[in-house]
Design an enzyme around this catalytic site. Structure first.
Site, short mmCIF file in Angstrom:
data_model
loop_
_atom_site.label_atom_id
_atom_site.label_comp_id
_atom_site.label_asym_id
_atom_site.label_seq_id
_atom_site.Cartn_x
_atom_site.Cartn_y
_atom_site.Cartn_z
N VAL A 106 1.03 -0.62 0.29
CA VAL A 106 -0.13 -0.11 -0.06
C VAL A 106 0.65 1.60 0.25
O VAL A 106 1.82 1.30 1.17
CB VAL A 106 -1.05 0.14 1.11
CG1 VAL A 106 -1.80 1.27 0.89
CG2 VAL A 106 -1.67 -0.79 1.23
N HIS A 110 3.25 3.29 6.22
CA HIS A 110 1.98 2.95 7.44
C HIS A 110 3.29 1.90 8.00
O HIS A 110 4.64 1.41 8.54
CB HIS A 110 1.05 1.90 6.75
CG HIS A 110 1.58 0.38 5.94
ND1 HIS A 110 1.06 1.57 4.93
CD2 HIS A 110 1.98 -0.09 6.03
CE1 HIS A 110 2.20 0.55 3.83
NE2 HIS A 110 2.31 -0.56 4.53
N HIS A 112 3.48 -0.78 10.73
CA HIS A 112 2.54 -2.20 11.67
C HIS A 112 3.14 -1.46 12.66
O HIS A 112 4.38 -2.06 13.28
CB HIS A 112 3.36 -3.77 10.53
CG HIS A 112 3.04 -3.82 9.44
ND1 HIS A 112 1.44 -4.46 8.85
CD2 HIS A 112 3.20 -3.42 8.19
CE1 HIS A 112 2.02 -4.08 7.62
NE2 HIS A 112 2.85 -3.51 7.14
P1 5GP Z 1 2.14 -3.49 2.92
O1 5GP Z 1 2.92 -4.82 2.67
O2 5GP Z 1 2.24 -1.79 2.59
O3 5GP Z 1 3.53 -3.28 4.80
O4 5GP Z 1 1.44 -3.66 4.33
C1 5GP Z 1 -0.42 -3.28 3.73
C2 5GP Z 1 -0.60 -3.98 4.21
O5 5GP Z 1 -2.70 -3.49 4.66
C3 5GP Z 1 -1.62 -5.13 5.05
O6 5GP Z 1 -0.72 -6.15 6.66
C4 5GP Z 1 -2.88 -5.54 4.72
O7 5GP Z 1 -3.37 -6.66 5.53
C5 5GP Z 1 -2.89 -4.31 5.19
N1 5GP Z 1 -5.08 -3.67 4.52
C6 5GP Z 1 -4.53 -3.98 3.06
N2 5GP Z 1 -5.85 -3.45 2.63
C7 5GP Z 1 -6.41 -2.92 3.76
C8 5GP Z 1 -7.70 -2.72 3.83
O8 5GP Z 1 -8.65 -1.80 3.16
N3 5GP Z 1 -8.15 -1.92 5.34
C9 5GP Z 1 -6.92 -2.58 6.54
N4 5GP Z 1 -7.29 -2.48 7.54
N5 5GP Z 1 -6.18 -2.84 6.42
C10 5GP Z 1 -5.55 -3.06 4.64
#
Ligand code: 5GP
Length: 127
Positions: A106, A110, A112
């Site tokens: 995304v 962000h 986690h």
């Molecule tokens: P990344 O890989 O970009 O660090 O993590 C993206 C995170 O966003 C993933 O853990 C995924 O589960 C979460 N995520 C993706 N779409 C949504 C959404 O629509 N709502 C929420 N609450 N989390 C999302």
């Protein structure tokens, strides 16, 4: 699909839409600078995402371009959240993915927050 490292900000990304209230999220914290909500696909008993309200693609963009006030408020929010979520005592992990090699999916910065159980090794093997 992981995002490449230095893309321009895409206003249609899912977290921008959550910030605009266009799609729901389970909010756990909000202040002037940051929003935090439960991850839709939790990887631990506690798995919360913390995002700045400003439009930053990743940690690289945020660290380079956010104001001192945004930077300070963001870290302060994470610390507050760790205590609110009840994981500050036993511990938690903060993780931020930037770009393709980190599997960032995304393209809105962000962090986690994982907790609620022993979290094991710091980094997984490449697959
Ligand atoms: P990344 O890989 O970009 O660090 O993590 C993206 C995170 O966003 C993933 O853990 C995924 O589960 C979460 N995520 C993706 N779409 C949504 C959404 O629509 N709502 C929420 N609450 N989390 C999302």
């Amino acid at each position: 699909m992981p995002v490449s490292g230095l893309s321009p900000y895409d206003d249609a990304n899912i977290f921008a839409r959550i910030l605009r209230g266009e799609i729901p999220s389970r909010t756990v914290y909000e202040d002037e600078w940051a929003l935090a909500f439960h991850d839709i696909n939790p990887q631990a008993p506690v798995h919360v995402l913390v995002i700045p309200k400003g439009a930053y693609v990743s940690s690289d963009d945020f660290g380079a371009n956010a104001s001192d006030a945004e930077l300070a408020a963001f870290l302060r929010a994470i610390s507050t959240l760790g205590r609110q979520l009840g994981v500050a005592t036993d511990g938690y992990r903060m993780l931020a993915n930037h770009g393709r090699d980190a599997n960032q999916e995304v393209p809105h910065f962000h962090v986690h927050i994982f907790g609620g159980r022993p979290l094991g090794r710091m980094i997984g093997k490449a697959s």
